[in-house]
Design an enzyme around this catalytic site. Structure first.
Site, short mmCIF file in Angstrom:
data_model
loop_
_atom_site.label_atom_id
_atom_site.label_comp_id
_atom_site.label_asym_id
_atom_site.label_seq_id
_atom_site.Cartn_x
_atom_site.Cartn_y
_atom_site.Cartn_z
N GLN A 1 0.83 -1.20 0.00
CA GLN A 1 0.00 0.00 0.00
C GLN A 1 0.87 1.26 0.00
OE1 GLN A 1 -0.14 -2.50 2.23
NE2 GLN A 1 -2.24 -3.19 2.50
N GLN B 1 -0.72 0.15 -5.84
CA GLN B 1 -1.78 -0.27 -4.92
C GLN B 1 -2.16 0.92 -4.04
OE1 GLN B 1 -0.98 -3.84 -2.70
NE2 GLN B 1 -2.77 -3.60 -1.41
N ASP B 2 -3.49 1.21 -3.94
CA ASP B 2 -3.99 2.24 -3.02
C ASP B 2 -3.58 3.67 -3.39
OD1 ASP B 2 -5.03 0.10 -1.68
OD2 ASP B 2 -4.01 0.45 0.20
N ASP C 1 -6.95 -1.96 -5.84
CA ASP C 1 -7.73 -1.11 -4.91
C ASP C 1 -7.31 0.35 -5.02
OD1 ASP C 1 -8.72 -3.53 -3.89
OD2 ASP C 1 -7.28 -3.58 -2.24
N ARG D 1 -14.26 -4.16 -5.24
CA ARG D 1 -14.47 -5.26 -4.28
C ARG D 1 -14.73 -4.64 -2.91
NH1 ARG D 1 -8.77 -8.15 -2.54
NH2 ARG D 1 -7.47 -6.29 -2.48
#
Ligand SMILES: *[C@@H]1O[C@H](CO)[C@@H](O)[C@H](O)[C@H]1NC(C)=O
Ligand SMILES: *[C@@H]1O[C@H](CO)[C@@H](O)[C@H](O)[C@H]1NC(C)=O
Ligand SMILES: *[C@@H]1O[C@H](CO)[C@@H](O)[C@H](O)[C@H]1NC(C)=O
Ligand SMILES: *[C@@H]1O[C@H](CO)[C@@H](O)[C@H](O)[C@H]1NC(C)=O
Ligand SMILES: *[C@@H]1O[C@H](CO)[C@@H](O)[C@H](O)[C@H]1NC(C)=O
Length: 526
Positions: free
Chosen positions: A323, A345-346, A367, A443
């Site tokens: 992250q 990611q993130d 994500d 998700r």
């Protein structure tokens, strides 16, 4: 019967009520709104005597006072943990994050009472959602610190979270039914067939960051050439608690720094010279000691009324890291226009509150738009980037991971007129071996995750399933994932997972900028 039960409950807990008649049935009725009525009744009864003729509004105000007391206790507990964490960077980070969460939760809860006085129930709901979210964060940070699970963790999970949840549910009922307390009941979501009534029928005519703002200060590369050579110095010199805009012009250049716009720095505006020209970049990531996902942000904003335009926000954390946030925000009534968010990611973390993203470019792979904000994305370009490690092996990329923890929270991600596609490099990888790559609209990070795509263009890289689970069956019956009038090869809903939905035409307006984030009140034409 109901009254008798309530007497028993209260007596068994030895709560001081001199007689059963004095236990107001209004508590019983109002607590029908909560997810756990008996717990709600016990919690509210701590307030002592609520007058028998109290109005629903007075009851909600009483519950805000109980919350305020709980948060004072929470603050002391979090400070104790912080004090005893010296020398342990991970624990210090978690305790500090918890403390920050308690402080911002209290700040938001205090605003709720004022909003109710002004009859601004939508603002009250938005702020209470954020207050509850901040408490949840504190609790979940502490869950990772098992050294003091005996007191603090159960404390946060019980009173502040369930009490906050009950209060928020009451606010939702009050907004929908007013003093007609007989109509109050558990908050329903789209999955129960409930959509917020469309109360703002005036069309939102569009808007964004106002044009022609005069800079209060200028930031540029090179010492002495303008007011400041780092963005953070300029932010530090913005007045605290101001209701006036403070405009920071950040000239072309690469600013390698992490920037924090604190709770007291309100109405700060970042104006850049263009995406790719004004670049604020960092490389913190959650794999480093003492750095959580929250703290990995290159730019983190807490103060309300933040605006930014013509800037690239970036996190360049390398492979083997996870992250790594480029931009995180809890700023209410925030407008971000013509900005680019680069990461893996993130990347983009609308952590909480109401935010409007207009004509932005958001890039990442896992994500990469996540958090528990109420965010509307209009005319944005969302691009999948290749994985950093073994990109040719592909993988599953969920674009969003919305994290709503309570059905009464007025949060969610709304995408309107957006395009979903891959970067050039990703498209080349995809074409060479499509079957190893799978991209999903989202998700569920938390049980009541809510995300909708309306009138967007979905490239063929979006799988026919459309959405992916987080972990087995988790959240599949409680989340809401909706689609409406999207186009492009990835928009065919016939193969979608059974737990996603098509938004009924008559309810699409409930996700408008005006209805979802009350943008007609605070986003001005440009
Ligand atoms: C409740 O009753 C008291 C005493 O009769 C009165 O002073 C008060 O105004 C009443 N409050 C409401 C909300 O009716
Ligand atoms: C605990 O920490 C891990 C790794 O930092 C994180 O993935 C997880 O979400 C945390 N757990 C909670 C409950 O916050
Ligand atoms: C952003 O840059 C564009 C192109 O230079 C310009 O037209 C626009 O006015 C800028 N936005 C703001 C808010 O200054
Ligand atoms: C602190 O966190 C880092 C990264 O999550 C982890 O590698 C390290 O083992 C942790 N240190 C302690 C003392 O728990
Ligand atoms: C995605 O980008 C490719 C070029 O890389 C283009 O051919 C395609 O039309 C785009 N898809 C959408 C939905 O815009």
């Amino acid at each position: 019967m109901a009254a008798a039960l309530l007497c028993l409950t209260l007596l068994s807990l030895l709560i001081v009520h001199s007689s059963c008649e004095q236990v107001p049935s209004i508590i019983h009725d109002a607590c029908k709104a909560s997810r756990d009525p008996p717990a709600c009744e016990d919690w509210l009864s701590r307030f002592g005597r609520v007058p028998p003729n109290a109005t629903a509004l007075q009851l909600i105000q009483s519950s805000l006072q109980v919350i305020s007391g709980d948060l004072k206790k929470g603050r002391v507990l979090a400070q104790d943990i912080l004090k005893s964490s010296a020398g342990n960077p991970n624990r210090t980070t978690d305790a500090q994050s918890c403390l920050d969460g308690v402080i911002s939760s209290a700040y938001r809860a205090d605003l709720v009472a004022g909003a109710l006085h002004r009859r601004q129930t939508k603002e009250a709901r938005a702020w209470m959602s954020s207050s509850l979210g901040a408490k949840y964060d504190c609790w979940s940070e502490l869950l990772n610190e098992t050294s003091k699970p005996d007191e603090t963790t159960p404390f946060f999970n019980s009173t502040p979270i369930s009490g906050g949840s009950a209060t928020l549910s009451m606010l939702v009922n009050y907004d929908l039914y007013g003093e007609k307390i007989g109509l109050w009941g558990p908050v329903r979501t789209e999955r129960d067939g409930f959509w917020e009534p469309v109360t703002r029928s005036k069309p939102f005519l569009g808007g964004g960051v106002p044009r022609g703002l005069q800079a209060n200060v200028v930031v540029c590369k090179g010492r002495g050439l303008c007011d400041y050579d780092t963005v953070q110095e300029a932010v530090n010199n913005a007045p605290s608690g101001s209701n006036k805009r403070f405009v920071i012009w950040i000239k072309t250049g690469v600013y390698e720094e992490t920037v924090l716009v604190g709770l007291d720095k309100r109405n700060v505006v970042f104006l850049g010279d263009g995406m790719g020209k004004t670049v604020i970049t960092g490389s913190k990531n959650a794999g480093q000691p003492g750095v959580s996902t929250f703290r990995s942000a290159t730019v983190g904003v807490v103060g309300d009324g933040f605006m930014a335009s013509n800037i690239t926000f970036q996190n360049t954390a390398g492979p083997k890291t996870y992250q790594a946030v480029a931009f995180r925000s809890d700023s209410d009534r925030s407008i971000i226009e013509n900005c680019e968010f680069l990461g893996n990611q993130d990347t983009l973390y609308p952590h909480g509150m109401r935010q409007y993203y207009k004509s932005c470019r958001i890039q990442g792979n896992v994500d990469f738009i996540f958090g528990n904000g109420a965010a509307v994305f209009e005319d944005c370009h969302i691009l999948i980037a290749p994985r950093q490690q073994n990109p040719e092996k592909g993988g599953q990329n969920p674009i969003t991971a919305h994290g709503r923890t309570d059905p009464a929270m007025s949060t969610g991600f709304v995408f309107q007129n957006c395009v979903i596609n891959g970067t050039e490099a990703y498209m080349a990888l995809f074409r060479s071996n499509p079957k190893v790559h799978a991209n999903f609209l989202g998700r569920p990070w938390k049980a009541y995750s809510r995300t909708v795509f309306i009138s967007c263009e979905l490239d063929a890289i979006v799988t026919s399933d459309g959405w992916m689970p987080w972990d087995g069956e988790f959240a599949l019956e409680t989340l809401y994932y909706g689609e409406y009038k999207n186009a492009g090869a990835g928009s065919d809903t016939s193969g979608r997972v059974r737990w996603s939905s098509r938004i009924p035409a008559e309810h699409v307006a409930s996700y408008s900028v005006a209805n979802f984030i009350q943008g007609d009140r605070w986003i001005r034409g440009i």
